[in-house]
Scaffold this active site. Structure first.
Site, PDB file in Angstrom:
ATOM      1  CG  ASP A 106     -22.049  54.352  28.669  1.00  0.00           C
ATOM      2  OD1 ASP A 106     -21.186  53.709  28.039  1.00  0.00           O
ATOM      3  OD2 ASP A 106     -21.793  55.042  29.675  1.00  0.00           O
TER       4      ASP A 106
HETATM    5  N1  URA Z   1     -18.551  58.504  28.815  1.00  0.00           N
HETATM    6  C1  URA Z   1     -19.456  57.733  29.469  1.00  0.00           C
HETATM    7  O1  URA Z   1     -19.319  57.461  30.646  1.00  0.00           O
HETATM    8  N2  URA Z   1     -20.518  57.281  28.769  1.00  0.00           N
HETATM    9  C2  URA Z   1     -20.744  57.577  27.466  1.00  0.00           C
HETATM   10  O2  URA Z   1     -21.761  57.147  26.895  1.00  0.00           O
HETATM   11  C3  URA Z   1     -19.796  58.396  26.805  1.00  0.00           C
HETATM   12  C4  URA Z   1     -18.705  58.848  27.497  1.00  0.00           C
END
Ligand code: URA
Length: 244
Positions: A106
């Site tokens: 993310d």
């Molecule tokens: N799970 C999430 O919620 N965000 C990420 O960036 C990676 C795994």
């Protein structure tokens, strides 16, 4: 075997026409003889190529494999009209390569992103059936509970009914809100949604490892380096391929 103009463009970061101009000017020699033919075929693994009399050092790399420490605020994409992408961070060093992230984090997440231009390799690392583990350090807004741990181990069912594969959530040190999470899947916002099932919020998320390869602690946020041969071999083995 590959064309001389393509080889030179990739090795020197030139456009194809810049590469052809150098060849036409007589600046390029292959195995000791000047070659003015842009379409001459050479063995990229064996030919000795010089430009202006200087040898091109190092072996030709068909693909690029980089370990990047993604900073917060950068998006996991090849390119984006408005945002800085993980590929942008290494693009200046590889102007002719189409780098992309093998797996996403993310925008707010940090840590290990693999950048490559080898689509088959990325597929092997990401395919759910290959079970390559990803390890994360997560800070929650509430302490880890036994119910969360048991739920992760059994396989969490998300709010939308999606049943996830078993995963692991373990305390990471003294702070009860710091958790080490291991996943074998890559569902969108997976960790945030998994903890959300237990009413817990994720304050920070950092990817520590992909399969057997751990993020190099010497890499500052935004920094990257090529994978070592041993790291690449370990990832290939984890993805189910020992050679290519
Ligand atoms: N799970 C999430 O919620 N965000 C990420 O960036 C990676 C795994």
């Amino acid at each position: 075997m590959m064309r001389l103009d393509k080889y030179l463009a990739e090795r020197l970061g030139l456009t194809r026409s810049e590469s052809r101009r150098k060849i036409a000017a007589g600046a390029v020699a292959v195995d000791g003889a000047v070659c003015r033919q842009a379409d001459a075929k050479l063995d990229e693994n064996a030919a000795q190529v010089t430009v202006d009399g200087r040898p091109l050092g190092g072996a030709y790399e068909k693909y690029v494999y980089l370990m990047l420490n993604k900073p917060a605020g950068v998006v996991s994409a090849s390119r984006d009209a408005r945002e800085v992408t993980v590929a942008d961070l290494a693009a200046a060093a590889y102007p002719r390569r189409q780098l992309f992230p093998a797996g996403r984090l993310d925008k707010t997440s940090t840590g290990f992103v693999l950048l490559t231009d080898d689509g088959a390799f990325a597929h092997d690392i990401l395919a759910p059936a290959r079970h390559v583990e990803k390890t994360y350090l997560v800070r929650l807004d509430t302490p880890l509970t036994a119910a969360m741990q048991a739920g992760f181990a059994a396989g969490v069912t998300l709010a939308d009914g999606t049943r996830l594969a078993p995963a692991a959530a373990e305390p990471a040190g003294e702070d009860p809100c710091c958790v080490r999470v291991t996943l074998r899947q890559g569902v969108y916002h997976q960790i945030k949604r998994m903890f959300g099932v237990y009413g817990a919020g994720v304050e920070a998320l950092h990817r520590l490892a992909i399969g057997p390869v751990t993020l190099d602690p010497a890499l500052a946020p935004g920094a990257w380096r090529p994978l070592t041969a041993a790291e690449l071999a370990a990832l290939r083995a984890a993805g189910g391929k020992t050679s290519r």
